[in-house]
Design an enzyme around this catalytic site. Structure first.
Site, PDB file in Angstrom:
ATOM      1  N   CYS A 290       0.804  -1.234   0.000  1.00 47.44           N
ATOM      2  CA  CYS A 290       0.000   0.000   0.000  1.00 47.44           C
ATOM      3  C   CYS A 290       0.832   1.276   0.000  1.00 47.44           C
ATOM      4  O   CYS A 290       0.789   2.072  -0.936  1.00 47.44           O
ATOM      5  CB  CYS A 290      -0.926   0.033   1.217  1.00 47.44           C
ATOM      6  SG  CYS A 290      -2.036  -1.379   1.359  1.00 47.44           S
TER       7      CYS A 290
ATOM      8  N   HIS B 159      -1.164   6.170   2.892  1.00 45.00           N
ATOM      9  CA  HIS B 159      -1.373   5.067   3.830  1.00 45.00           C
ATOM     10  C   HIS B 159      -1.604   5.607   5.245  1.00 45.00           C
ATOM     11  O   HIS B 159      -1.059   6.636   5.622  1.00 45.00           O
ATOM     12  CB  HIS B 159      -0.158   4.137   3.819  1.00 45.00           C
ATOM     13  CG  HIS B 159      -0.386   2.859   4.555  1.00 45.00           C
ATOM     14  ND1 HIS B 159      -1.270   1.906   4.106  1.00 45.00           N
ATOM     15  CD2 HIS B 159       0.125   2.386   5.720  1.00 45.00           C
ATOM     16  CE1 HIS B 159      -1.286   0.905   4.960  1.00 45.00           C
ATOM     17  NE2 HIS B 159      -0.450   1.169   5.937  1.00 45.00           N
TER      18      HIS B 159
HETATM   19 CA    CA Z   1      -3.166  -1.846  -1.014  1.00 41.98          CA
END
Ligand code: CA
Length: 486
Positions: A103, A157
């Site tokens: 991510c 994130h």
């Molecule tokens: Ca992801």
């Protein structure tokens, strides 16, 4: 196996493409740097007409862990009518690859416009501003150019927010993100299950859609860059029952390649997630897992549809560029894995759809290679903004004009593994990965031929493929941006 024959075929393909092959390095020489004003306008397709039009808005939708396993990508078992409609009215990229199937690493690369070796974000453990304190992010660049830049839910994130990017504070939804841990006063308390016949906005992405609609109504009169983070189909697979009911578990097919490649070098051994292994330890559990992923894919699609509908209702669609992108894929049993963070197709290949007002190639599927890091310069060009000097990606606006033109012959991904960095390159027929240890020596290599055994067999250790390995090793070094550590 007709290995020798394949080797000869490929040799011809690679060498004949040699003079016309456009590597990344040549892109930078020709067009990758800052191009301003008249020069930029000259390069753009006529229909884009950026200088004469009012400022176009950007709706930037990031979907967490979304595989290109969608109806519009040919996966007819998936119910994804809203993303399909976006693809039918925009351009779908069949060969888009993220730079790291993690991510934060993937998002950091896209939103700063540089490869992970510059952001130094390889996992979910660092902020890109540690290595690049003054970098201008994509939303920040729009903000600096007079746009209202705003985001909701997971764009960067969790825990790695970037206030400089936005014109107003991030609208967080963390409290209701995971495992049904709802904040006090939220209308639904306790742990929702797959059998809960609840409204969409009991779940995070439903609330995101509600609030996105409010945001669009509020900011509709100013040029905006609006980034929307959709959490599903990232684990946990929580969504209302009606989305589970779209799929019959008995019809869910399990991967036909549920094993690691034969001859996988030790350096390429993925970090295993023990709890996910446990959750997928029988065929029934594996079907249940896929069922959850599919249900959440349809749930995410429905929320995206609500936001896109509002864009239409507000008559903003004709003046808004839409980008829909998945930050990484996910192994659903391929290679026997149930996880991300590898260099295999299951995690590196991502969905990417771009719709631009007035574009002529609606519904076209582009088979050229695109890296996620190319999104930043592309969106800038589409909006008529100059490109910041630091960008390492290359605008793919020319593909929106003609999806079939000669283009780069490879895409790059990487994973920081247990024994070193795995630099991976996807070419027309192959994937070549080289693992570089801390002493800067190669500690393992992988070669997969997608016309043959695919990722079932590592051919890098097959002497019949020595020349293909050498060609790819050279191509990797010649084109990787930025330079390798040696
Ligand atoms: Ca992801």
């Amino acid at each position: 196996m007709t290995v020798r024959h394949k080797v000869n075929d490929e040799k011809i393909i690679i060498s004949s493409a040699g003079h016309s092959r456009i590597g990344r390095r040549e892109f930078f020489k020709n067009a990758g740097k800052s191009i301003a004003g008249a020069a930029l306008a000259k390069m753009l397709p006529e229909w884009l007409n950026a200088e004469e039009m009012p400022k176009k808005n950007v709706l930037f939708i990031i979907v967490d862990d979304l595989r290109p396993e969608l109806n519009c990508y040919g996966s007819k078992h998936i119910v994804s009518p809203n993303i399909d409609n976006l693809a039918a009215t925009g351009m779908l990229f069949n060969r888009a690859y993220c730079q790291v199937a993690i991510c934060s690493a993937s998002r950091s690369s896209v939103l700063t416009g540089v490869y992970p070796d510059k952001t130094k974000v390889y996992w979910n453990d660092k902020h890109f501003r540690d290595a690049l304190p003054d970098v201008t992010t994509l939303p920040q660049h729009f903000r600096n150019n007079g746009y209202h830049s705003i985001s909701i839910s997971k764009v960067y994130h969790d825990g790695f927010e970037d206030p400089k990017s936005w014109s107003e504070p991030l609208m967080e939804l963390k409290g209701i993100r995971n495992e049904g841990k709802f904040p006090a006063g939220f209308p639904f308390s306790g742990q929702p299950t797959r059998d809960a016949d609840v409204p969409d906005n009991i779940h995070c992405d439903g609330v995101t859609a509600d609030r996105s609609i409010e945001v669009l109504r509020r900011i509709k009169n100013k040029p905006f860059f609006f980034a929307v983070g959709i959490i599903r189909p990232h684990l946990s697979y929580l969504c209302p029952k009606k989305y589970w009911d779209l799929y019959d578990p008995n019809e869910i097919k399990l991967s036909e390649h549920p094993f690691l490649p034969k001859g996988l070098p030790g350096a390429a051994m993925p970090y295993m997630n023990e709890s996910l292994k446990k959750r997928t330890s029988s065929d029934d559990l594996r079907r249940e897992f896929k069922h959850g992923y599919y249900a959440c894919t349809s749930f995410a699609d429905a929320q995206i549809g609500r936001i896109l509908d509002e864009l239409e209702n507000l008559k903003l669609a004709d003046n808004t560029i839409i980008v829909l992108w998945g930050d990484n894929g996910f192994h659903l049993g391929e290679q026997g894995l149930w996880m991300k963070a590898t260099n295999f197709e299951a995690t590196t290949r991502v969905p990417l759809i771009v719709r631009v007002p007035g574009m002529k190639n609606k519904g076209v599927k582009c088979n050229r290679f695109v890296d996620s890091v190319d999104i930043y310069p592309t969106v800038c060009e589409l909006a008529g903004l100059t490109l910041p000097e630091h960008l390492e990606g290359k605008s793919f606006v020319p593909l929106l004009e003609d999806a079939g033109i000669v283009w780069q012959q490879c895409s790059f991904s990487q994973i920081n593994g247990k024994k070193g960095m795995g630099y991976s390159m996807r070419t027309e027929n192959y994937r070549y990965t080289e693992w570089v240890g801390t002493d800067e020596k190669t500690v393992g290599a992988e070669l997969y031929d997608y016309r043959n055994a695919g990722e079932d067999i590592n051919l890098a250790i097959d002497k019949n493929f020595k020349s293909i390995v050498e060609e790819h090793a050279k191509m990797l070094r010649d084109n990787w941006r930025p330079k390798w550590p040696y």
